[in-house]
Scaffold this motif. Sequence first.
Motif, PDB file in Angstrom:
ATOM      1  N   PRO A 124      13.969  61.571 130.296  1.00  0.00           N
ATOM      2  CA  PRO A 124      13.978  60.508 129.290  1.00  0.00           C
ATOM      3  C   PRO A 124      14.951  60.759 128.137  1.00  0.00           C
ATOM      4  N   TRP A 138       9.999  58.142 139.616  1.00  0.00           N
ATOM      5  CA  TRP A 138       9.519  58.929 138.469  1.00  0.00           C
ATOM      6  C   TRP A 138      10.347  58.619 137.223  1.00  0.00           C
ATOM      7  N   SER A 139      11.672  58.572 137.374  1.00  0.00           N
ATOM      8  CA  SER A 139      12.559  58.342 136.238  1.00  0.00           C
ATOM      9  C   SER A 139      12.303  56.980 135.602  1.00  0.00           C
ATOM     10  N   ARG A 142       8.976  57.206 133.828  1.00  0.00           N
ATOM     11  CA  ARG A 142       9.095  58.090 132.672  1.00  0.00           C
ATOM     12  C   ARG A 142       9.838  57.385 131.538  1.00  0.00           C
ATOM     13  N   TYR A 143      10.874  56.646 131.886  1.00  0.00           N
ATOM     14  CA  TYR A 143      11.591  55.848 130.892  1.00  0.00           C
ATOM     15  C   TYR A 143      10.651  54.842 130.238  1.00  0.00           C
ATOM     16  N   HIS A 145       7.381  54.950 129.972  1.00  0.00           N
ATOM     17  CA  HIS A 145       6.339  55.595 129.183  1.00  0.00           C
ATOM     18  C   HIS A 145       6.871  56.184 127.880  1.00  0.00           C
ATOM     19  N   ALA A 146       8.168  56.448 127.820  1.00  0.00           N
ATOM     20  CA  ALA A 146       8.743  57.064 126.621  1.00  0.00           C
ATOM     21  C   ALA A 146       8.907  56.080 125.471  1.00  0.00           C
ATOM     22  N   ASP A 151       3.053  53.869 127.068  1.00  0.00           N
ATOM     23  CA  ASP A 151       2.341  54.777 127.972  1.00  0.00           C
ATOM     24  C   ASP A 151       0.876  54.364 128.022  1.00  0.00           C
ATOM     25  N   SER A 155      -0.728  58.732 135.086  1.00  0.00           N
ATOM     26  CA  SER A 155      -0.061  60.010 135.327  1.00  0.00           C
ATOM     27  C   SER A 155       1.041  59.851 136.375  1.00  0.00           C
ATOM     28  N   ASP A 157       2.768  62.768 137.294  1.00  0.00           N
ATOM     29  CA  ASP A 157       3.046  64.167 137.632  1.00  0.00           C
ATOM     30  C   ASP A 157       3.340  64.361 139.113  1.00  0.00           C
ATOM     31  N   ALA A 160       6.926  64.031 140.411  1.00  0.00           N
ATOM     32  CA  ALA A 160       7.953  64.992 139.972  1.00  0.00           C
ATOM     33  C   ALA A 160       8.056  66.203 140.885  1.00  0.00           C
TER      34      ALA A 160
END
Length: 384
Positions: A124, A138-139, A142-143, A145-146, A151, A155, A157, A160
């Motif tokens: 992120p 995932w990316s 994650r983007y 959620h950042a 968020d 999860s 996790d 990843a």
Amino acid sequence: MLSDHTYTYLFCDLLTDELLAELPMSDVAYSTELNGIGVLKGTIPYSDETLPLGPDAASVPARTSLYVDRDGVIVWAGIIWTRELVRGGKAIQAAEMLSYYTHRYVKQTLSTDTSLLLNPAYVPGGQRLYGDQKYIMWSLLRYAHAQPGGDIGISIDSLAVNAHGVPRTATYFGFERPEIFKAITELAAADNGFDFGVETGWTSTTGGQPPARYRRAAAWFPRRGRPAAESGLVFVKGGPASSIVDFDWPENGVDMATEISGLGDGTGEAKVTAVAQDTDRLASGWPLLEAVTSYDGVIDQAQLNGLTAAELTARSNAQVQPWFDVMADADPVFGSYEVGDEALFAIEPEPRMPAGRESVLRIMSIDVTASSGPERVRLTCGAV
């Protein structure tokens, strides 16, 4: 006949997962879809018993999550999106957790190609996407959620670790505002893609701590569910072991295609294009049936080739989309199967189908009606 199962409906804050209220519901129906978004419909009764529990504050659309617990097992979870007055209470409609990402967009360019990026650090902190298809998912999450307020406690996790080993070239231009759920759907639908979803449930009781609810993003490769030989699932209509109450086995050629043209980004003659053709069907006597599909934001030829080939595979099987209404408590019982599983469906000879029919099919969606009386379950299937 009343259902022997106990349903509990837990209304929680979407961001914190704090329990707001446990409320009764009536006329409930809910569904789960493979690589899609199932929905729930039902009514919260407003009565002398429920009003002290604060049903209005506990079911605010777009900020409330809803968990459906059946006999101590969470069988459905999602987000309340609509609420309206009906006789005796308020009717709500919710959609599974993945529906959140239909309300999230990529606002700065993200890509596996660093030449397109101002900040080549990985998400992120930067704009670079990891190259494996699982890590791209995932990316993207994650983007999402950042971002502040972005968020909701899902999860990621498990996304990843353990790459799929399928490299992809992907670019999502911020100026186009691509929808995150659509981006993941197209990524998963590519040739040699994957299945995805959000798993929900209760954690195990450990160290004297009570179980807690969880939400976990998951990606299954090469596919979700068990093959028929492993699942052992058999649904039968007719005979002493009959579990199928009703069915339809339609054959639909409207959406079938033997050639797909995929259109990516670009204009005029510079537009990225791909063609996939079912040469085996054409050679065996099928006519040329063409379809065109657009993929916004796709600029990589290999990615477009994969998406187009996957669309051809899906459209080649579009002619078989049967559904089966099955008894929830007859073998195989509800809860022993999930979307993605393969099962044998057998129809013994009857007037509508004099020769009978049986086939191994894949469960694509599960619809459950949990109103008064015994539960009703509909399985919509696709070709294996």
